[in-house]
Design a protein around this motif. Structure first.
Motif, short mmCIF file in Angstrom:
data_model
loop_
_atom_site.label_atom_id
_atom_site.label_comp_id
_atom_site.label_asym_id
_atom_site.label_seq_id
_atom_site.Cartn_x
_atom_site.Cartn_y
_atom_site.Cartn_z
N UNK A 175 0.63 -1.11 0.10
CA UNK A 175 0.02 -0.07 -0.03
C UNK A 175 0.93 1.24 0.00
N UNK A 176 0.40 2.21 -0.72
CA UNK A 176 1.22 3.33 -0.69
C UNK A 176 0.74 4.17 0.88
N UNK A 177 1.86 4.62 1.32
CA UNK A 177 1.46 5.22 2.59
C UNK A 177 0.83 6.60 2.40
N UNK A 178 -0.10 6.72 3.48
CA UNK A 178 -1.09 7.93 3.35
C UNK A 178 -0.33 9.11 3.83
N UNK A 179 -0.21 10.16 3.02
CA UNK A 179 0.58 11.58 3.34
C UNK A 179 -0.54 12.78 3.98
N UNK A 180 -0.72 13.05 4.82
CA UNK A 180 -1.86 13.66 5.46
C UNK A 180 -1.64 15.04 4.70
N UNK A 181 -0.48 15.67 4.94
CA UNK A 181 -0.18 16.85 4.32
C UNK A 181 -0.15 17.21 3.06
N UNK A 182 -0.16 16.16 2.13
CA UNK A 182 0.02 16.13 0.78
C UNK A 182 -1.45 16.26 0.35
N UNK A 183 -2.43 15.34 1.06
CA UNK A 183 -3.99 15.34 1.00
C UNK A 183 -4.36 16.73 1.29
N UNK A 184 -4.15 17.06 2.43
CA UNK A 184 -4.46 18.63 2.66
C UNK A 184 -4.03 19.49 1.77
N UNK A 185 -3.09 19.65 1.09
CA UNK A 185 -2.61 20.70 0.28
C UNK A 185 -3.28 20.40 -1.19
N UNK A 186 -3.50 19.16 -1.49
CA UNK A 186 -4.42 18.96 -2.71
C UNK A 186 -5.77 19.49 -2.54
N UNK A 187 -6.45 19.12 -1.41
CA UNK A 187 -7.56 19.70 -0.93
C UNK A 187 -7.70 21.09 -1.22
N UNK A 188 -6.71 21.97 -0.53
CA UNK A 188 -6.72 23.47 -0.59
C UNK A 188 -6.68 23.73 -2.19
N UNK A 189 -5.71 23.22 -3.12
CA UNK A 189 -5.71 23.56 -4.25
C UNK A 189 -6.96 23.36 -5.01
#
Length: 193
Positions: free
Chosen positions: A3-17
């Motif tokens: 499984x690809x590790x979940x990156x909460x900071x990257x998810x948050x940044x994608x949501x903001x974009x």
């Protein structure tokens, strides 16, 4: 298969974009969290985990974008014409930021406490930097007029393209020069009263 590790900071940044695109196009009322989550390649529940609500996401996204605008056009209370020129340039480069603030004004009754604090701090800085004894009220008037000049002229860029202006870049440069000159005149006039 790992499984690809979940990156909460990257998810948050994608949501903001994704929120930036959705909110600038449709406003707060017209934006849909389903579209934002799909564009961000995230679960819709992540919006509620990170931001609490659609309104919370809007506020967080707007704060990030206003911070980037402040970085692009640093506030210079001792040289407001230069600030006006930098703000004009930043708004020309990022017209969706202006659209977002217009959505916020249309869809919300009140200015946020953070906005009030930011504007008051700028008025205090203008008053402190002025060689004249400006009141904070007069300094706030100056700040509001400077921002108004920049935003009013910024909204003309699409009209220039639509009107078929032969050299929109030259016209934009003329608008920028007018904003800088008008800011200098406003500062001189209102500082003299």
């Amino acid at each position: 298969m790992r499984a690809v590790p979940y990156d909460s900071a990257a998810t948050r940044a994608r949501l903001l974009d994704a929120a930036y695109d959705e909110f600038s196009a449709r406003g707060l009322a017209g934006a849909r969290v389903d579209r934002i989550a799909a564009e961000a390649r995230a679960n819709k529940q992540a919006i509620y985990v990170y931001f609490g609500s659609k309104d919370g996401l809007f506020d967080a996204m707007l704060a990030v974008r206003m911070s980037s605008l402040a970085d692009a056009a640093p506030f210079t209370p001792d040289d407001l014409p230069a600030y006006a020129g930098a703000l004009f340039d930043a708004l020309q480069d990022n017209p969706d930021i202006l659209r977002l603030t217009q959505w916020a004004w249309l869809e919300r009754a009140d200015v946020t406490p953070a906005e009030i604090e930011s504007h008051e701090a700028k008025a205090k800085a203008i008053a402190a930097a002025s060689p004249a004894a400006l009141s904070e009220t007069r300094a706030m008037d100056i700040f509001i007029l400077v921002v108004g000049l920049c935003t009013a002229w910024t909204t003309t860029a699409p009209a220039l393209r639509a009107a078929g202006v032969s050299d929109p870049a030259a016209r934009q440069a003329a608008h920028r020069a007018a904003v800088v000159a008008a800011t200098a005149a406003v500062v001189d006039r209102l500082s003299a009263d």
